[in-house]
Write a protein that holds these residues in place. Structure first.
Motif, PDB file in Angstrom:
ATOM      1  N   THR A   1      41.175   4.359  69.980  1.00  0.00           N
ATOM      2  CA  THR A   1      41.999   3.968  69.021  1.00  0.00           C
ATOM      3  C   THR A   1      41.836   4.578  67.651  1.00  0.00           C
ATOM      4  OG1 THR A   1      40.561   2.280  68.434  1.00  0.00           O
ATOM      5  CG2 THR A   1      41.844   1.671  70.341  1.00  0.00           C
ATOM      6  N   LEU A   2      42.591   4.426  66.746  1.00  0.00           N
ATOM      7  CA  LEU A   2      42.273   5.044  65.430  1.00  0.00           C
ATOM      8  C   LEU A   2      41.036   4.616  64.778  1.00  0.00           C
ATOM      9  CD1 LEU A   2      43.514   6.728  62.984  1.00  0.00           C
ATOM     10  CD2 LEU A   2      44.691   4.599  62.539  1.00  0.00           C
ATOM     11  N   ALA A   3      40.852   3.356  64.811  1.00  0.00           N
ATOM     12  CA  ALA A   3      39.488   2.838  64.266  1.00  0.00           C
ATOM     13  C   ALA A   3      38.199   3.534  64.938  1.00  0.00           C
ATOM     14  CB  ALA A   3      39.357   1.284  64.818  1.00  0.00           C
ATOM     15  N   ASN A   4      38.185   3.642  66.069  1.00  0.00           N
ATOM     16  CA  ASN A   4      37.268   4.219  66.887  1.00  0.00           C
ATOM     17  C   ASN A   4      37.053   5.788  66.499  1.00  0.00           C
ATOM     18  OD1 ASN A   4      35.951   2.395  68.302  1.00  0.00           O
ATOM     19  ND2 ASN A   4      37.693   2.498  69.800  1.00  0.00           N
TER      20      ASN A   4
ATOM     21  N   PHE B   1      40.105  13.861  50.696  1.00  0.00           N
ATOM     22  CA  PHE B   1      40.070  12.540  51.557  1.00  0.00           C
ATOM     23  C   PHE B   1      41.168  12.284  52.625  1.00  0.00           C
ATOM     24  CE2 PHE B   1      39.424   8.092  52.615  1.00  0.00           C
ATOM     25  CZ  PHE B   1      38.460   8.209  53.272  1.00  0.00           C
ATOM     26  N   PHE B   2      42.336  12.547  52.227  1.00  0.00           N
ATOM     27  CA  PHE B   2      43.399  12.511  52.906  1.00  0.00           C
ATOM     28  C   PHE B   2      43.251  13.423  54.251  1.00  0.00           C
ATOM     29  CE2 PHE B   2      47.638  14.214  54.049  1.00  0.00           C
ATOM     30  CZ  PHE B   2      48.426  13.041  54.483  1.00  0.00           C
ATOM     31  N   PHE B   3      43.169  14.643  53.934  1.00  0.00           N
ATOM     32  CA  PHE B   3      42.926  15.419  55.047  1.00  0.00           C
ATOM     33  C   PHE B   3      41.591  15.190  56.048  1.00  0.00           C
ATOM     34  CE2 PHE B   3      45.643  18.130  52.347  1.00  0.00           C
ATOM     35  CZ  PHE B   3      46.802  18.335  53.266  1.00  0.00           C
ATOM     36  N   ARG B   4      40.848  14.692  55.349  1.00  0.00           N
ATOM     37  CA  ARG B   4      39.602  14.255  56.324  1.00  0.00           C
ATOM     38  C   ARG B   4      40.021  13.056  57.214  1.00  0.00           C
ATOM     39  NH1 ARG B   4      34.488  12.163  53.064  1.00  0.00           N
ATOM     40  NH2 ARG B   4      33.826  11.867  55.325  1.00  0.00           N
ATOM     41  N   CYS B   5      40.872  12.092  56.596  1.00  0.00           N
ATOM     42  CA  CYS B   5      41.444  11.138  57.613  1.00  0.00           C
ATOM     43  C   CYS B   5      42.461  11.824  58.412  1.00  0.00           C
ATOM     44  CB  CYS B   5      42.110   9.983  56.506  1.00  0.00           C
ATOM     45  SG  CYS B   5      41.045   9.012  55.574  1.00  0.00           S
ATOM     46  N   LEU B   6      42.788  12.748  58.091  1.00  0.00           N
ATOM     47  CA  LEU B   6      44.222  13.077  59.154  1.00  0.00           C
ATOM     48  C   LEU B   6      43.563  13.866  60.242  1.00  0.00           C
ATOM     49  CD1 LEU B   6      46.817  14.200  59.641  1.00  0.00           C
ATOM     50  CD2 LEU B   6      46.721  16.070  58.114  1.00  0.00           C
ATOM     51  N   ARG B   7      42.247  14.642  59.965  1.00  0.00           N
ATOM     52  CA  ARG B   7      41.780  15.133  61.063  1.00  0.00           C
ATOM     53  C   ARG B   7      40.988  14.537  61.809  1.00  0.00           C
ATOM     54  NH1 ARG B   7      40.607  18.955  56.605  1.00  0.00           N
ATOM     55  NH2 ARG B   7      38.689  17.722  56.086  1.00  0.00           N
ATOM     56  N   GLY B   8      40.549  13.155  61.211  1.00  0.00           N
ATOM     57  CA  GLY B   8      39.794  12.270  61.992  1.00  0.00           C
ATOM     58  C   GLY B   8      40.361  11.428  62.702  1.00  0.00           C
ATOM     59  N   ALA B   9      41.919  11.226  62.487  1.00  0.00           N
ATOM     60  CA  ALA B   9      42.781  10.316  62.989  1.00  0.00           C
ATOM     61  C   ALA B   9      43.089  11.007  64.581  1.00  0.00           C
ATOM     62  CB  ALA B   9      44.007  10.020  62.343  1.00  0.00           C
ATOM     63  N   PHE B  10      42.797  12.280  64.804  1.00  0.00           N
ATOM     64  CA  PHE B  10      43.043  13.003  65.945  1.00  0.00           C
ATOM     65  C   PHE B  10      41.478  13.490  66.590  1.00  0.00           C
ATOM     66  CE2 PHE B  10      47.008  13.240  63.843  1.00  0.00           C
ATOM     67  CZ  PHE B  10      47.783  13.084  64.624  1.00  0.00           C
ATOM     68  N   LEU B  11      40.621  13.074  66.011  1.00  0.00           N
ATOM     69  CA  LEU B  11      39.275  13.425  66.477  1.00  0.00           C
ATOM     70  C   LEU B  11      39.153  13.126  67.846  1.00  0.00           C
ATOM     71  CD1 LEU B  11      36.632  14.913  66.362  1.00  0.00           C
ATOM     72  CD2 LEU B  11      35.735  12.634  65.495  1.00  0.00           C
ATOM     73  N   LEU B  12      39.186  11.696  68.187  1.00  0.00           N
ATOM     74  CA  LEU B  12      39.301  11.210  69.752  1.00  0.00           C
ATOM     75  C   LEU B  12      40.511  10.747  70.014  1.00  0.00           C
ATOM     76  CD1 LEU B  12      35.870   9.255  68.950  1.00  0.00           C
ATOM     77  CD2 LEU B  12      36.247  11.384  69.800  1.00  0.00           C
ATOM     78  N   ARG B  13      41.462  11.661  70.620  1.00  0.00           N
ATOM     79  CA  ARG B  13      42.877  11.402  70.946  1.00  0.00           C
ATOM     80  C   ARG B  13      43.142  10.053  71.814  1.00  0.00           C
ATOM     81  NH1 ARG B  13      47.243  15.520  69.504  1.00  0.00           N
ATOM     82  NH2 ARG B  13      48.324  13.724  70.371  1.00  0.00           N
ATOM     83  N   ARG B  14      42.235   9.841  72.828  1.00  0.00           N
ATOM     84  CA  ARG B  14      42.265   8.889  73.809  1.00  0.00           C
ATOM     85  C   ARG B  14      41.684   7.658  73.368  1.00  0.00           C
ATOM     86  NH1 ARG B  14      41.130  11.707  79.681  1.00  0.00           N
ATOM     87  NH2 ARG B  14      42.765  13.424  79.477  1.00  0.00           N
TER      88      ARG B  14
ATOM     89  N   LEU C   1      49.396  -2.075  59.969  1.00  0.00           N
ATOM     90  CA  LEU C   1      49.507  -1.072  61.107  1.00  0.00           C
ATOM     91  C   LEU C   1      48.705  -2.068  62.333  1.00  0.00           C
ATOM     92  CD1 LEU C   1      48.312   2.251  59.965  1.00  0.00           C
ATOM     93  CD2 LEU C   1      50.490   1.690  60.267  1.00  0.00           C
ATOM     94  N   PRO C   2      49.068  -1.815  63.456  1.00  0.00           N
ATOM     95  CA  PRO C   2      48.492  -2.481  64.587  1.00  0.00           C
ATOM     96  C   PRO C   2      47.088  -2.119  64.905  1.00  0.00           C
ATOM     97  CG  PRO C   2      50.708  -1.483  65.362  1.00  0.00           C
ATOM     98  CD  PRO C   2      50.324  -1.005  63.908  1.00  0.00           C
ATOM     99  N   ALA C   3      46.542  -3.191  65.277  1.00  0.00           N
ATOM    100  CA  ALA C   3      45.016  -2.964  65.401  1.00  0.00           C
ATOM    101  C   ALA C   3      44.654  -1.844  66.680  1.00  0.00           C
ATOM    102  CB  ALA C   3      44.420  -4.594  65.760  1.00  0.00           C
TER     103      ALA C   3
END
Length: 283
Positions: free
Chosen positions: A234-237, A219-232, A259-261
Motif C-alpha cells: 500500500t501507499l502507506a507502507n 519533497f514532492f519528488f521524494r514522495c513521488l519516488r517513495g510512492a512507487f518504492l514498494l509497488r506491491r 484517498l482510500p486507506a
C-alpha cells in the motif's frame, strides 16, 4: 546515398571497418520511411536547432538537416566519426560532436550551437540509456520538445494515463514537466541488426508550467519516488519505508487527502501526490 539501403549500409560499414557494438545498443534503420516519419513528427523547421543523440550512420540526421536550421549530433562511438564525415558531407548545417551525452553540459552546448534557434531534441535512443538520457533532457529546460524512438513498452509506460497501473515514478516525473504523446510503432525488422522487441516513437512537449502547484518540489519528488518504492504494498507502507516516517502518521495524511486507506502508489495522479506531499510536509 540511401542510408537505409541494406547493401549500401553493408558496403559503407565494411569500407570503414565498422563493427556493431552490443554494449552501445546500435541498431540502424533500414526503412527510409521511418526516419522521414520521425523527423516529421519532431516538427523541426528552419527556426529550430535539433540535438540528436547517437546518429549512427545518419539517416535521421539527414532528414532533420533538410528541415531544421541546424542539427548537432552527439556520437559516442569514435569508429562512426569517419562514416558520418562521409555521409553528412552534403549537409553543411550538420555538426557532429564526439562524446558521451551524459557527460556534456547540454545547456551550454545548446547556447553555443543554437544561437537564435529554438532548441529541440530528436533521436533514436539506445534502449540501455533511455531513462538517464530522458531525465537529463527533461532537466535541461531549454529544450522545448523531445521526440525519441525507444522501446515500445517504455514508450507506452511513459505515455500512460496518470493513476493507471501502466505508469510509474518516471512516467509521473516526465509528465510533471512534459505533455507526452505515443505516436507510432516501429517493427523490429526495420533495423539492422534487428532488436528483440518492437520500438515506438514518443513525443514530449514541455509545459509552460507544471500541472500542479507544490510547496516543496524536492519533497514532492521524494514522495513521488517513495510512492512507487514498494509497488506491491500500500501507499502507506511504501512511503513509510521511503521517508522513514511513522506509518500511522502517513496513513492519517492519506486519509486527510480524501484517498482510500489501502490505495497504492500506481493509482495516484500528480494532483493526488501534490496534495499528499503538502500534507506530509506540514506534519
Amino acid at each position: 546515398m540511401n542510408l537505409c539501403d541494406y547493401d549500401t549500409i553493408r558496403e559503407l560499414l565494411g569500407r570503414h571497418g565498422f563493427h556493431f557494438s552490443k554494449s552501445m545498443g546500435q541498431n540502424f534503420l533500414i526503412d527510409p520511411q521511418v526516419p522521414y516519419d520521425i523527423a516529421a513528427s519532431s516538427q523541426a523547421d528552419e527556426g529550430c536547432g535539433v540535438l540528436e543523440i547517437g546518429p549512427g550512420i545518419g539517416p535521421l540526421t539527414a532528414e532533420l538537416a533538410q528541415r531544421a536550421g541546424k542539427v548537432v549530433s552527439v556520437e559516442l562511438d569514435k569508429s562512426l566519426l569517419p562514416v558520418l564525415a562521409e555521409t553528412m558531407a552534403p549537409y553543411p548545417n550538420v555538426e557532429i560532436v564526439p562524446g558521451d551525452v551524459m557527460k556534456l553540459d547540454l545547456e551550454a552546448l545548446a547556447a553555443e550551437k543554437f544561437q537564435g534557434l529554438r532548441p529541440i531534441v530528436c533521436a533514436n535512443l539506445p534502449y540501455n540509456i533511455t531513462t538517464p538520457v530522458l531525465t537529463k533532457l527533461v532537466e535541461t529546460p531549454c529544450f522545448e520538445a523531445i521526440t525519441v524512438l525507444i522501446q515500445k513498452e517504455v514508450a507506452q509506460r511513459l505515455a500512460a494515463p496518470q493513476g493507471s497501473s501502466d505508469g510509474g515514478s518516471f512516467s509521473m516525473f516526465l509528465q510533471y514537466y512534459m505533455e507526452t504523446e505515443y505516436l507510432f510503432d516501429v517493427p523490429r525488422e526495420k533495423f539492422l541488426p534487428a532488436p528483440k522487441v518492437t520500438s515506438a516513437v514518443l513525443r514530449c512537449v514541455r509545459r509552460e508550467k507544471p500541472p500542479v502547484s507544490v510547496r516543496d518540489e524536492d519533497f514532492f519528488f521524494r514522495c513521488l519516488r517513495g510512492a512507487f518504492l514498494l509497488r506491491r504494498k500500500t501507499l502507506a507502507n511504501s512511503l513509510a519505508a521511503a521517508l522513514r516516517r511513522d506509518k500511522a502518521a502517513i496513513q492519517e495524511a492519506i486519509e486527510a487527502c480524501g484517498l482510500p486507506a489501502t490505495i497504492r502508489g500506481e493509482a495516484l495522479t500528480l494532483e493526488d501526490l501534490a496534495r499528499l506531499s503538502d500534507e506530509l510536509g506540514n506534519a
